[in-house]
Design a protein around this motif. Structure first.
Motif, short mmCIF file in Angstrom:
data_model
loop_
_atom_site.label_atom_id
_atom_site.label_comp_id
_atom_site.label_asym_id
_atom_site.label_seq_id
_atom_site.Cartn_x
_atom_site.Cartn_y
_atom_site.Cartn_z
N VAL A 89 0.87 -1.18 0.00
CA VAL A 89 0.00 0.00 0.00
C VAL A 89 0.90 1.22 0.00
CG1 VAL A 89 -1.94 -1.10 1.14
CG2 VAL A 89 -0.18 -0.01 2.52
N ILE A 90 0.38 2.33 -0.50
CA ILE A 90 1.18 3.54 -0.69
C ILE A 90 0.78 4.59 0.32
CG2 ILE A 90 1.68 5.43 -2.29
CD1 ILE A 90 1.16 3.40 -4.58
N ASN A 91 1.78 5.15 1.01
CA ASN A 91 1.57 6.30 1.89
C ASN A 91 1.57 7.55 1.02
OD1 ASN A 91 1.62 8.35 3.77
ND2 ASN A 91 3.63 7.82 4.62
N PRO A 92 0.45 8.27 0.92
CA PRO A 92 0.37 9.43 0.02
C PRO A 92 0.97 10.70 0.60
CG PRO A 92 -1.75 9.08 1.05
CD PRO A 92 -0.86 7.97 1.54
N SER A 93 1.52 10.65 1.80
CA SER A 93 2.11 11.81 2.46
C SER A 93 3.56 11.93 2.02
CB SER A 93 2.00 11.64 3.98
OG SER A 93 2.42 12.79 4.67
N ILE A 94 3.86 12.90 1.16
CA ILE A 94 5.17 13.02 0.53
C ILE A 94 5.97 14.16 1.16
CG2 ILE A 94 6.41 13.27 -1.65
CD1 ILE A 94 4.61 10.83 -1.63
N GLY A 95 7.13 13.83 1.74
CA GLY A 95 8.03 14.86 2.23
C GLY A 95 7.54 15.59 3.46
N TRP A 96 6.96 14.88 4.43
CA TRP A 96 6.47 15.53 5.65
C TRP A 96 7.59 16.27 6.37
CZ3 TRP A 96 1.61 15.86 8.07
CH2 TRP A 96 1.62 16.37 9.36
#
Length: 339
Positions: A89-96
């Protein structure tokens, strides 16, 4: 590969931009990246808002879609811990970024301007893919990431929900609200919901809600106060007058966590109701990598399953968007990606 591409930007209030289904170049994995062949994707309100020009940072052309699950098809240089063939599954939070309290200035959500999941393949940083929970179907796995992360941060990180507490979630039926109900219930809270649909309230109770009230009734606030005894925590995506009612329903020293405002601004807010009750009102959206891991662990431990409302083939994405805008769904709307 086949993908839906957003090519035009519209000004807010002037309509909805068309999505174009066409052949585009299949992405290649760079250093630290993987390419995932997507099995399923899922819709979020964000997708519709982008097409209506209601979201910041829109760039065209780009591929929408924040939620997805699939199989790793290619691995770039310097990638460790991920193998070709892994179900993810993909975590859609990019570059937190490093600060858990808020994201970096360059933070982004997958899907416009970064190419998203309305496609057969997606390129993503390797740190953003995680093993698909074995107890979930592909449809359920795609329904989990964005909504689950947002609900987890609102309920656990910000809300600090505890067993035995009373939680109120207005407007049950949307993906995040439904996932927040499941999380709070699994952690031992008593959850009360509101909806304009008795059917949705009944579905929520089957998911673990203790009770619910139809907000179309004139005395719904009084009813909810009577049956719930007031809220230790309210999780709100509605805003407007609903937030004022949640302040009325709040117990002294309780918390309200807001992640949306579908009813718009809160007008004529009486501040004494906040400070005399010693309330804590917090804003939240999305979450960081550690919260995504915490969310997956919770869903694995309690064998929770996101509610899937409808499944459409990718080619019918605009029909799926219309279904989301109509608001009759309960849970997540999922897209099946052609293989």
């Amino acid at each position: 590969m086949k993908a839906f591409v957003l090519k035009d930007k519209v000004k807010p209030g002037t309509g909805t931009a068309k999505l174009y289904y066409e052949e585009v170049e299949t992405p290649k994995a760079g250093a630290g990246e993987v390419v995932v062949r997507l099995k399923t994707a899922a819709l979020n309100r964000r997708d519709v808002f982008i097409r209506q020009g209601l979201y910041p940072g829109i760039r065209v052309p780009s591929i929408p879609g924040s939620d997805g699950a699939g199989v790793v098809a290619e691995i770039g240089a310097d990638v460790r811990g991920v193998e070709i063939g892994d179900e993810v599954v993909i975590n859609p939070s990019i570059g937190w970024g490093e600060n858990p309290n808020y994201p970096d200035a360059n933070f982004s959500v997958l899907g416009v301007p970064i190419n998203g999941t309305y496609a057969q393949y997606i390129k993503i940083p390797a740190e953003n893919v995680f093993p698909k929970p074995e107890h979930l179907t592909w449809e359920e796995a795609a329904a989990l990431p964005l909504g689950g992360l947002t609900a987890y941060r609102a309920t656990v990180t910000k809300g600090r929900v505890q067993a035995g507490e009373t939680v109120i979630i207005p407007g049950i039926g949307g993906g995040v609200a439904t996932l927040a109900l499941q999380i709070a219930s699994a952690l031992g809270a008593y959850v009360y919901v509101t909806s304009s649909s008795d059917e949705k309230i009944n579905k929520a109770m089957k998911l673990g809600a203790t009770g619910g009230v139809n907000y179309r009734q004139d005395d719904w606030v009084k009813q909810l106060s009577t049956v719930s005894g007031g809220a230790d925590l309210a999780i709100d995506s509605i805003g407007g007058d609903t937030l004022k009612e949640l302040i009325h329903l709040a117990k002294p020293g309780s918390k309200i966590v807001s992640f949306g405002a579908t009813l718009g601004p809160v007008n004529n807010l009486l501040m004494p109701r906040i400070f005399f009750k010693q309330l804590t009102i917090m804003g939240t959206t999305m979450g960081n990598r550690n919260e995504f891991i915490g969310m997956l662990n919770l869903f694995n431990e309690h064998k929770l399953k996101p509610v899937v409302s409808e499944v459409y083939p990718l080619e019918k994405v605009e029909v799926a968007h219309e279904q989301m805008e109509a608001g009759g769904h309960f849970g997540k709307i999922v897209l099946e990606i052609p293989q």
